[in-house]
Design a protein around this motif. Structure first.
Motif, PDB file in Angstrom:
ATOM      1  N   GLU A 382       0.833  -1.214   0.000  1.00 36.04           N
ATOM      2  CA  GLU A 382       0.000   0.000   0.000  1.00 36.04           C
ATOM      3  C   GLU A 382       0.861   1.253   0.000  1.00 36.04           C
ATOM      4  O   GLU A 382       0.557   2.226  -0.695  1.00 36.04           O
ATOM      5  CB  GLU A 382      -0.920  -0.015   1.236  1.00 36.04           C
ATOM      6  CG  GLU A 382      -1.826   1.197   1.364  1.00 36.04           C
ATOM      7  CD  GLU A 382      -2.859   1.318   0.262  1.00 36.04           C
ATOM      8  OE1 GLU A 382      -3.567   2.348   0.223  1.00 36.04           O
ATOM      9  OE2 GLU A 382      -2.975   0.392  -0.576  1.00 36.04           O
ATOM     10  N   ILE A 383       1.944   1.233   0.768  1.00 34.16           N
ATOM     11  CA  ILE A 383       2.863   2.374   0.780  1.00 34.16           C
ATOM     12  C   ILE A 383       3.456   2.580  -0.616  1.00 34.16           C
ATOM     13  O   ILE A 383       3.559   3.714  -1.111  1.00 34.16           O
ATOM     14  CB  ILE A 383       3.990   2.167   1.812  1.00 34.16           C
ATOM     15  CG1 ILE A 383       3.417   2.218   3.239  1.00 34.16           C
ATOM     16  CG2 ILE A 383       5.084   3.216   1.645  1.00 34.16           C
ATOM     17  CD1 ILE A 383       2.832   3.549   3.636  1.00 34.16           C
ATOM     18  N   ALA A 387       3.015   5.868  -2.896  1.00 31.67           N
ATOM     19  CA  ALA A 387       4.232   6.548  -3.360  1.00 31.67           C
ATOM     20  C   ALA A 387       4.229   6.703  -4.876  1.00 31.67           C
ATOM     21  O   ALA A 387       4.595   7.765  -5.400  1.00 31.67           O
ATOM     22  CB  ALA A 387       5.463   5.763  -2.900  1.00 31.67           C
ATOM     23  N   ALA A 388       3.800   5.660  -5.575  1.00 30.28           N
ATOM     24  CA  ALA A 388       3.762   5.722  -7.036  1.00 30.28           C
ATOM     25  C   ALA A 388       2.735   6.740  -7.516  1.00 30.28           C
ATOM     26  O   ALA A 388       2.978   7.500  -8.459  1.00 30.28           O
ATOM     27  CB  ALA A 388       3.442   4.337  -7.607  1.00 30.28           C
ATOM     28  N   ASN A 389       1.580   6.778  -6.852  1.00 30.05           N
ATOM     29  CA  ASN A 389       0.517   7.712  -7.252  1.00 30.05           C
ATOM     30  C   ASN A 389       0.948   9.167  -7.100  1.00 30.05           C
ATOM     31  O   ASN A 389       0.605  10.022  -7.918  1.00 30.05           O
ATOM     32  CB  ASN A 389      -0.746   7.471  -6.421  1.00 30.05           C
ATOM     33  CG  ASN A 389      -1.511   6.241  -6.888  1.00 30.05           C
ATOM     34  OD1 ASN A 389      -1.236   5.699  -7.956  1.00 30.05           O
ATOM     35  ND2 ASN A 389      -2.453   5.795  -6.094  1.00 30.05           N
ATOM     36  N   TYR A 390       1.694   9.441  -6.020  1.00 26.58           N
ATOM     37  CA  TYR A 390       2.090  10.832  -5.735  1.00 26.58           C
ATOM     38  C   TYR A 390       3.542  11.123  -6.118  1.00 26.58           C
ATOM     39  O   TYR A 390       4.050  12.202  -5.825  1.00 26.58           O
ATOM     40  CB  TYR A 390       1.860  11.143  -4.254  1.00 26.58           C
ATOM     41  CG  TYR A 390       0.402  11.218  -3.886  1.00 26.58           C
ATOM     42  CD1 TYR A 390      -0.325  12.393  -4.061  1.00 26.58           C
ATOM     43  CD2 TYR A 390      -0.277  10.100  -3.403  1.00 26.58           C
ATOM     44  CE1 TYR A 390      -1.670  12.465  -3.742  1.00 26.58           C
ATOM     45  CE2 TYR A 390      -1.626  10.158  -3.076  1.00 26.58           C
ATOM     46  CZ  TYR A 390      -2.316  11.338  -3.244  1.00 26.58           C
ATOM     47  OH  TYR A 390      -3.653  11.414  -2.938  1.00 26.58           O
ATOM     48  N   LYS A 391       4.165  10.132  -6.762  1.00 32.10           N
ATOM     49  CA  LYS A 391       5.554  10.291  -7.213  1.00 32.10           C
ATOM     50  C   LYS A 391       6.471  10.722  -6.058  1.00 32.10           C
ATOM     51  O   LYS A 391       7.207  11.704  -6.138  1.00 32.10           O
ATOM     52  CB  LYS A 391       5.632  11.296  -8.365  1.00 32.10           C
ATOM     53  CG  LYS A 391       4.891  10.835  -9.616  1.00 32.10           C
ATOM     54  CD  LYS A 391       4.994  11.845 -10.746  1.00 32.10           C
ATOM     55  CE  LYS A 391       4.411  11.314 -12.045  1.00 32.10           C
ATOM     56  NZ  LYS A 391       3.006  10.879 -11.931  1.00 32.10           N
ATOM     57  N   LEU A 392       6.392   9.956  -4.968  1.00 29.98           N
ATOM     58  CA  LEU A 392       7.208  10.216  -3.780  1.00 29.98           C
ATOM     59  C   LEU A 392       7.995   8.967  -3.417  1.00 29.98           C
ATOM     60  O   LEU A 392       7.671   7.854  -3.850  1.00 29.98           O
ATOM     61  CB  LEU A 392       6.316  10.598  -2.584  1.00 29.98           C
ATOM     62  CG  LEU A 392       5.509  11.898  -2.701  1.00 29.98           C
ATOM     63  CD1 LEU A 392       4.536  11.991  -1.537  1.00 29.98           C
ATOM     64  CD2 LEU A 392       6.418  13.108  -2.726  1.00 29.98           C
ATOM     65  N   GLU A 393       9.041   9.162  -2.627  1.00 24.84           N
ATOM     66  CA  GLU A 393       9.784   8.019  -2.100  1.00 24.84           C
ATOM     67  C   GLU A 393       8.949   7.318  -1.036  1.00 24.84           C
ATOM     68  O   GLU A 393       8.236   7.966  -0.266  1.00 24.84           O
ATOM     69  CB  GLU A 393      11.112   8.490  -1.486  1.00 24.84           C
ATOM     70  CG  GLU A 393      12.080   9.093  -2.486  1.00 24.84           C
ATOM     71  CD  GLU A 393      12.600   8.053  -3.474  1.00 24.84           C
ATOM     72  OE1 GLU A 393      12.705   6.879  -3.071  1.00 24.84           O
ATOM     73  OE2 GLU A 393      12.878   8.414  -4.630  1.00 24.84           O
ATOM     74  N   ALA A 394       9.045   5.991  -0.987  1.00 25.70           N
ATOM     75  CA  ALA A 394       8.254   5.216  -0.031  1.00 25.70           C
ATOM     76  C   ALA A 394       8.528   5.638   1.407  1.00 25.70           C
ATOM     77  O   ALA A 394       7.609   5.742   2.233  1.00 25.70           O
ATOM     78  CB  ALA A 394       8.531   3.719  -0.209  1.00 25.70           C
ATOM     79  N   GLU A 395       9.782   5.909   1.730  1.00 24.11           N
ATOM     80  CA  GLU A 395      10.131   6.294   3.104  1.00 24.11           C
ATOM     81  C   GLU A 395       9.507   7.633   3.478  1.00 24.11           C
ATOM     82  O   GLU A 395       9.129   7.857   4.632  1.00 24.11           O
ATOM     83  CB  GLU A 395      11.659   6.353   3.267  1.00 24.11           C
ATOM     84  CG  GLU A 395      12.338   5.000   3.191  1.00 24.11           C
ATOM     85  CD  GLU A 395      11.748   4.002   4.192  1.00 24.11           C
ATOM     86  OE1 GLU A 395      11.561   4.387   5.364  1.00 24.11           O
ATOM     87  OE2 GLU A 395      11.481   2.863   3.796  1.00 24.11           O
ATOM     88  N   ARG A 396       9.400   8.514   2.498  1.00 29.05           N
ATOM     89  CA  ARG A 396       8.757   9.805   2.773  1.00 29.05           C
ATOM     90  C   ARG A 396       7.273   9.614   3.056  1.00 29.05           C
ATOM     91  O   ARG A 396       6.698  10.275   3.920  1.00 29.05           O
ATOM     92  CB  ARG A 396       8.962  10.756   1.598  1.00 29.05           C
ATOM     93  CG  ARG A 396       8.473  12.171   1.895  1.00 29.05           C
ATOM     94  CD  ARG A 396       8.743  13.120   0.760  1.00 29.05           C
ATOM     95  NE  ARG A 396       8.167  14.423   1.015  1.00 29.05           N
ATOM     96  CZ  ARG A 396       8.053  15.392   0.124  1.00 29.05           C
ATOM     97  NH1 ARG A 396       8.500  15.189  -1.112  1.00 29.05           N
ATOM     98  NH2 ARG A 396       7.513  16.547   0.429  1.00 29.05           N
ATOM     99  N   VAL A 397       6.638   8.714   2.302  1.00 28.21           N
ATOM    100  CA  VAL A 397       5.220   8.423   2.537  1.00 28.21           C
ATOM    101  C   VAL A 397       5.026   7.872   3.940  1.00 28.21           C
ATOM    102  O   VAL A 397       4.092   8.261   4.656  1.00 28.21           O
ATOM    103  CB  VAL A 397       4.686   7.432   1.485  1.00 28.21           C
ATOM    104  CG1 VAL A 397       3.263   6.989   1.836  1.00 28.21           C
ATOM    105  CG2 VAL A 397       4.708   8.057   0.102  1.00 28.21           C
TER     106      VAL A 397
END
Length: 435
Positions: A382-383, A387-397
Motif C-alpha cells: 500500500e505504501i 508513493a507511485a501515485n504521488y511520485k514520492l519516495e516510499a520512506e517519505r510516505v
C-alpha cells in the motif's frame, strides 16, 4: 499522569479525571515563565528581567498556570485516553479541577466516544452480480467517438450549414425591437445540433449559406433562468461568417495504427471491448459489495454521535471544494451561482455522511470480531502504491502517514473481502453496453 476517574455516560460521552504531578506542573510553569516573562511590564525591571514572584504578585498567582496546563495537556490527555481504553471521536470539553504548586494539576475531560456497535448477520448473506456482455454497437459507438476526436475540420466553400457543422455567427437578440443584455455575440462558433442555445435556435441556422444575414425567432422557455426573458419571444439578427465541417477518418486498419498501439482495426476493437468488459465487471463487483455491506449496516445497532456525521460532512465539503478549485471555481462562488446557503449545501451531504459513518463502524466491528489484520507485506504494498501515485519516495510516505491508520484502512478492506467470501453471490446475465 494518574487516571483518577473513568466514567462512561449514557449520552455517549466519557468523563475522565486525571492528575499531573507537582514536579511536572512546576517544571512546565518555569518553562512558560522563561518563554513569556518579557511580555509582562514591571516598573524598575527591563523586559524579561522581573522575577517570577513579582510578576505573579502583579498579574495574579495563576498568570502562568493556564499556559503551563496547555503545554502539558496533549500528552497527558492522550495517555489518559489510552489507559481508559476509549476511542474519542470529538474534541474534549476540559475543566481544571485544581492546580497548585504543592499538589500539581487535576483535569476533567468530557469527550464523545465511538459508540458500541451490535451487528446482525454478516455471514451467509446473499447478493446478485450482473455479468455483462459488451455489444458490438457499443464498440462501434466508441470507435465513432474516436473518429470524431480525430476528424479533419475544414471550411465549407459551398453548400449550406448542416447539423454537425460549426457555424461561426454574429448574433444580437431583440424583444419588441429592444436589444437585451447578454443577447449579443460576434464570430461565435456554434455547433449545430449540440443544444448550446435555446430550443429552436440552431434548427433555424441549418440550411443557410456563408454570407447570409437572416432572423431567428424563438421563444425563451417559461422556466428560463433570467426571469426578465422567461416565456418571451425573441428575434435574433444573424450573420453567418463561416461554416466549418468535419471529415471523419475511415474506420480501417490505418486509422487503428494512427490512434492506438494496434496494427489492425480488429485488434483495436478487441482492446476496446476488453476494457469495457473489465470496467463493467468492476462496476458489478462493487455493486455486489454494496448490496452485502448495506445488509450489514441495516442489521447493525448503534447510537451514532452527531459529531461523527458532522465530521464526515466536513470531509465531503472539503473534497468538493478541492474539486471545484481544481476547475478554477471557488466554493463560495458555486454557492452563489446555485443560490444555495452553506447550511443547505451541507444538508445535502447528511444522508451520505450518515451511511458512510455507519458502514465504517460496522466494518470496524467485523475487524475486531474476526481478528482481521493487515500483514506487513500488505502494508508495504500500500505504501508503494501511494508513493507511485504521488511520485514520492516510499520512506517519505511512511513519514507522512501514520502506520496505524494505513493498517486500519487495509483491515477495513479485508473485512469487505471477508463478508464476500462468506456470502452467496449469484451471477445474473445481462447484456448491456458500456455508457
Amino acid at each position: 499522569m494518574e487516571l483518577k476517574k473513568n466514567v462512561k455516560n449514557e449520552n455517549g460521552t466519557c468523563e475522565l479525571e486525571f492528575a499531573i504531578d507537582a514536579a511536572a506542573f512546576n517544571e512546565a510553569v518555569s518553562k512558560v515563565f522563561k518563554k513569556t516573562a518579557s511580555k509582562y511590564k514591571v516598573a524598575g525591571f527591563r523586559p524579561g528581567k522581573a522575577p517570577r514572584n513579582i510578576i505573579e504578585q502583579m498579574y495574579g498567582k495563576d498568570v502562568f498556570t493556564y499556559d503551563a496546563i496547555n503545554e502539558l495537556f496533549p500528552a497527558n490527555y492522550e495517555a489518559a485516553v489510552k489507559e481508559a481504553g476509549i476511542d474519542p471521536v470529538d474534541r474534549p470539553e476540559v475543566d481544571i479541577v485544581s492546580a497548585d504548586a504543592e499538589n500539581g494539576v487535576v483535569l476533567k475531560a468530557i469527550v464523545t466516544v465511538k459508540p458500541e456497535v451490535a451487528l446482525g448477520e454478516y455471514k451467509g448473506l446473499k447478493a446478485e452480480k450482473t455479468v455483462h456482455t459488451v455489444e458490438a454497437a457499443t464498440v462501434d459507438a466508441e470507435i465513432d467517438r474516436m473518429r470524431e476526436r480525430n476528424a479533419r475540420i475544414y471550411s465549407k466553400e459551398e453548400g449550406n450549414a448542416e447539423n454537425g457543422d460549426t457555424a461561426v455567427i454574429d448574433f444580437e437578440g431583440f424583444i419588441d425591437d429592444v436589444a437585451f443584455e447578454g443577447g449579443k455575440g460576434e464570430k461565435y462558433p456554434l455547433e449545430l445540433g449540440s443544444g448550446q442555445f435555446i430550443p429552436g435556435f440552431e434548427e433555424q441556422v441549418v440550411g443557410h449559406a456563408v454570407g447570409e444575414e437572416f432572423d431567428v425567432v424563438v421563444p425563451f422557455p417559461a422556466d428560463y433562468a433570467a426571469e426578465e426573458l422567461a416565456g418571451k419571444t425573441a428575434t435574433f439578427k444573424i450573420k453567418l461568417h463561416e461554416v466549418k465541417a468535419k471529415e471523419l477518418p475511415a474506420a480501417d486498419d490505418e486509422f487503428a495504427k494512427d490512434v492506438s498501439e494496434y496494427d489492425t482495426l480488429a485488434e483495436l476493437r478487441a482492446s476496446i471491448e476488453k476494457e469495457m468488459k473489465e470496467q463493467l465487471d468492476r462496476q458489478s463487483e462493487l455493486e455486489a459489495e454494496n448490496q452485502l455491506v448495506d445488509q450489514v449496516v441495516t442489521g447493525m445497532k448503534a447510537e451514532i454521535p452527531e459529531c461523527m456525521i458532522r465530521d464526515a460532512i466536513d470531509d465531503m465539503v472539503r473534497d468538493f471544494e478541492y474539486r471545484m478549485e481544481s476547475q478554477g471555481l471557488k466554493l463560495e462562488n458555486y454557492l452563489q451561482y446555485t443560490q444555495m446557503t452553506m447550511e443547505k449545501f451541507r444538508e445535502g451531504f447528511k444522508d451520505q455522511a450518515e451511511k458512510q459513518v455507519k458502514m465504517r463502524l460496522a466494518l470496524e466491528k467485523i475487524v475486531a470480531l474476526e481478528n482481521i489484520e493487515a500483514t506487513e507485506e500488505e502494508f508495504e504494498a500500500e505504501i508503494s502504491r501511494i508513493a507511485a501515485n504521488y511520485k514520492l519516495e516510499a520512506e517519505r510516505v511512511k513519514a507522512m502517514i501514520p502506520t496505524a491508520e494505513v493498517k486500519k484502512d487495509l483491515a477495513i478492506n479485508k473485512a469487505i473481502d471477508f463478508i464476500k467470501s462468506n456470502a452467496t453471490i449469484t451471477e445474473v446475465e445481462n447484456k448491456k453496453a458500456a455508457e
